[in-house]
Enzyme design. Structure first.
Site, PDB file in Angstrom:
ATOM      1  CD  GLU A   1      -3.394  40.075  17.689  1.00 32.16           C
ATOM      2  OE1 GLU A   1      -3.354  39.701  16.517  1.00 32.16           O
ATOM      3  OE2 GLU A   1      -4.460  40.168  18.331  1.00 32.16           O
TER       4      GLU A   1
HETATM    5  C1  TNX Z   1      -5.277  36.828  16.523  1.00 36.72           C
HETATM    6  S1  TNX Z   1      -4.375  34.629  18.277  1.00 36.72           S
HETATM    7  C2  TNX Z   1      -5.625  37.083  17.834  1.00 36.72           C
HETATM    8  C3  TNX Z   1      -7.024  37.309  18.177  1.00 36.72           C
HETATM    9  C4  TNX Z   1      -7.917  37.257  16.973  1.00 36.72           C
HETATM   10  C5  TNX Z   1      -7.477  36.132  16.078  1.00 36.72           C
HETATM   11  C6  TNX Z   1      -8.364  35.901  14.915  1.00 36.72           C
HETATM   12  C7  TNX Z   1      -4.199  35.808  19.201  1.00 36.72           C
HETATM   13  C8  TNX Z   1      -3.394  35.541  20.366  1.00 36.72           C
HETATM   14  N1  TNX Z   1      -4.754  36.980  18.873  1.00 36.72           N
HETATM   15  O1  TNX Z   1      -7.166  38.539  18.836  1.00 36.72           O
HETATM   16  O2  TNX Z   1      -9.211  37.063  17.398  1.00 36.72           O
HETATM   17  O3  TNX Z   1      -6.181  36.411  15.626  1.00 36.72           O
HETATM   18  O4  TNX Z   1      -7.993  34.740  14.223  1.00 36.72           O
END
Ligand code: TNX
Length: 541
Positions: free
Chosen positions: A349
């Protein structure tokens, strides 16, 4: 048993001394002091999770009682495994079972934990258990295999003694043979200690329960926008500034090096590998708040204390050499404290990092991880960079990234969010959790097949991991509510072969975990899909 005596001297002098002690004890068992009456049993019906590869019942029992002793082969590893078993037997039954120190005249039966290369399966986590009336022999090729094997044995000990058949209390263990080993080498869970901080004691309690189900990896998500949780000597503000906040406005916290070392050591005693994750270049608000030169500028939000749950707004500056010096220090210090082979760089992300910068960044950081002698893991976005086949991709969201990883000959850890995110709600009434990837009731969590789910060939699947993000949980009870019982199902998905898995059979075995969970004071979710015992059978929420 007697047959084994002939093989003994061939193995090694030390081993034979130990085996002889054991055999003397067994021979004593051929003339037990008291006639013990044993119930009929059926090993095939034992509520074992994960389900072993093969069980062959012989319908009798081994009477665990105060005249039982544990012997192990000479290695300190095995002695420790024996001690671990003895402690857990004591907690479950109150019995004091000596390890390599029994007064022979008091021994009627023995549990013998043996290291041998002669067992069929060569996997180091594999083991064989022979349970007879007077002896239990556990064969494994390593301390690790022996440790996995004693978890099975623990699960076979009845919750209550059977004192209707005999004057003295015995805990009849169903007899027969078990051959067992893991389907995947990596069976893990992740805990996000950044969104909410969890104490060393909380983590140790969690580890102790994970080991019971043969989970072998705990990935700690140590840093994120809302908090930095691990002391780095060269960069003290990371914890002095970045460690003081968390989601919801709580006081945060961090692990000192001693704290982290004690987690690693405790995990190692449970044959669990710790994987540290320092998430970058996104999810770095807490780091940039501590050291503003790290901040990317541009589209990235200006660092400030963040207690909200947003994602994707922060980035490290990817073109400054000083940023890589910083990362080098962080990886270097954590590497010294982490005996396991992996270092997780996050990489998810990074929505405000330019694509080209992201790719350059991942490649440069990969070189640093390798320089420190570790194998890199990253969330599936990292597969878009030109990285080495030894790096591991963790598939959480984008199948295409996972497939790219396979094309690059990388191994993949499966953590598809809609199947194995422990932070997803069970259903719309769940007290905690998110639902962006859907709700995950315990049958949905269990009834998918990692071998076929994503189209990734089995030889590219390192294993499975169930991540627990902590935006909505702040206490150990809340952690346990989301993790249990789903994590028990993931343990089975990672260990047991598909032919041995069936939701209907699993439900029955899961129900029988209740006494263990209650004894451990684990605040598990009473899913309405399971016919739990007693009051509060199900929780509407
Ligand atoms: C996505 S899974 C994220 C996290 C959040 C999560 C909540 C991932 C690699 N990144 O930053 O905490 O969703 O479900």
């Amino acid at each position: 048993m007697k047959k084994k005596r002939c093989i003994v001297p061939l193995v090694s002098v030390f081993k034979s001394i130990f085996l002889c002690c054991a055999m003397v004890a067994v021979m004593a068992c051929t003339q037990p002091k008291k006639e013990i009456k044993l119930p009929k049993t059926n090993l095939n019906l034992a509520a074992l999770i994960p389900k072993p590869t093969k069980t062959i019942p012989t319908f009798s029992a081994f009477a665990l009682d105060e005249n039982t002793a544990i012997y192990t082969g000479p290695s300190t590893d095995l002695h420790k495994v024996g001690m671990f078993l003895s402690e857990k037997i004591k907690l479950k039954t109150g019995l004091d079972i000596p390890v390599n120190s029994a007064e022979e005249s008091l021994v009627d039966r023995i549990i013998y934990i043996n290291k041998t290369d002669s067992i069929g399966v060569k996997n180091q986590e594999a083991y064989e258990l022979y349970i007879a009336r007077d002896s239990i022999v556990l064969n494994a090729t390593s301390g690790e295999g022996a440790f996995r094997g004693i978890q099975t044995l623990r699960q076979l000990i009845p919750d209550r003694s059977n004192d209707t058949l005999n004057e003295q209390r015995i805990w009849p263990i169903p007899s027969g043979k078990i051959e067992d080993g893991p389907n995947f080498e990596y069976r893990g869970t992740m805990l996000d200690v950044a969104r909410h901080f969890f104490s060393v004691a909380d983590i140790k309690k969690y580890i102790d329960a994970l080991a019971y189900y043969k989970i072998n990896t705990l990935h700690l998500h140590l840093t994120d926008d809302q908090g930095w949780r691990i002391a780095i000597a060269a960069w003290p503000k990371l914890t002095a500034v970045g460690g003081q906040s968390e989601v919801g406005g709580g006081k945060g916290g961090f692990y000192t090096k001693e704290d982290y070392e004690s987690i690693v050591k405790f995990a190692a005693q449970h044959y669990i590998t710790i994987i540290p994750e320092v998430d970058m270049p996104g999810h770095t608000n807490a780091a940039s708040l501590s050291y503003p030169f790290l901040h990317a500028g541009g589209k990235a939000d200006t660092p400030r204390v963040r207690t909200d749950m947003k994602v994707g707004y922060s980035s490290l500056h990817t073109r400054k050499d000083t940023v890589y010096h910083f990362i080098d220090d962080v990886i270097g210090e954590l590497t010294v404290l982490t005996p396991g082979p992996y270092f997780h760089i996050g990489g998810d992300e990074s929505h405000v990092t330019r694509k080209k910068d992201y790719i350059d960044f991942v490649e440069r950081v990969e070189a640093l991880v390798r320089k420190h002698g570790k194998q890199m893991i990253g969330w599936d976005e990292i597969a878009t960079a030109a990285i080495d086949s030894s790096t591991v991709t963790q598939y959480w969201r984008t199948k295409k990234n996972a497939q790219t990883a396979v094309e690059k000959n990388m191994k993949v850890i499966l953590s598809p969010a809609n199947k194995c995110y422990l932070d997803m709600k069970y259903d719309s009434l769940s007290k905690h959790g998110l639902d962006w990837a859907g709700t995950i009731p315990i049958d949905t969590a269990y009834t998918w097949d990692p071998e076929t789910y994503s189209g990734i060939p089995k030889d590219h699947i390192l294993g499975i991991e169930a991540p627990l993000w902590s935006e909505t949980i702040a206490t150990l009870d809340e952690l346990e509510y989301l993790a249990f019982p789903r994590i028990i199902g993931y343990a089975e998905l990672g260990w047991s072969i598909p032919e041995n898995r069936s939701w209907e059979m699993y439900r029955q075995r899961l129900r029988k975990q209740q006494p263990f969970l209650e004894r451990m004071e684990i605040d598990f979710y009473r899913s309405p899909l399971i016919d739990w015992e007693g009051k509060n059978k199900t929780e509407a929420q």
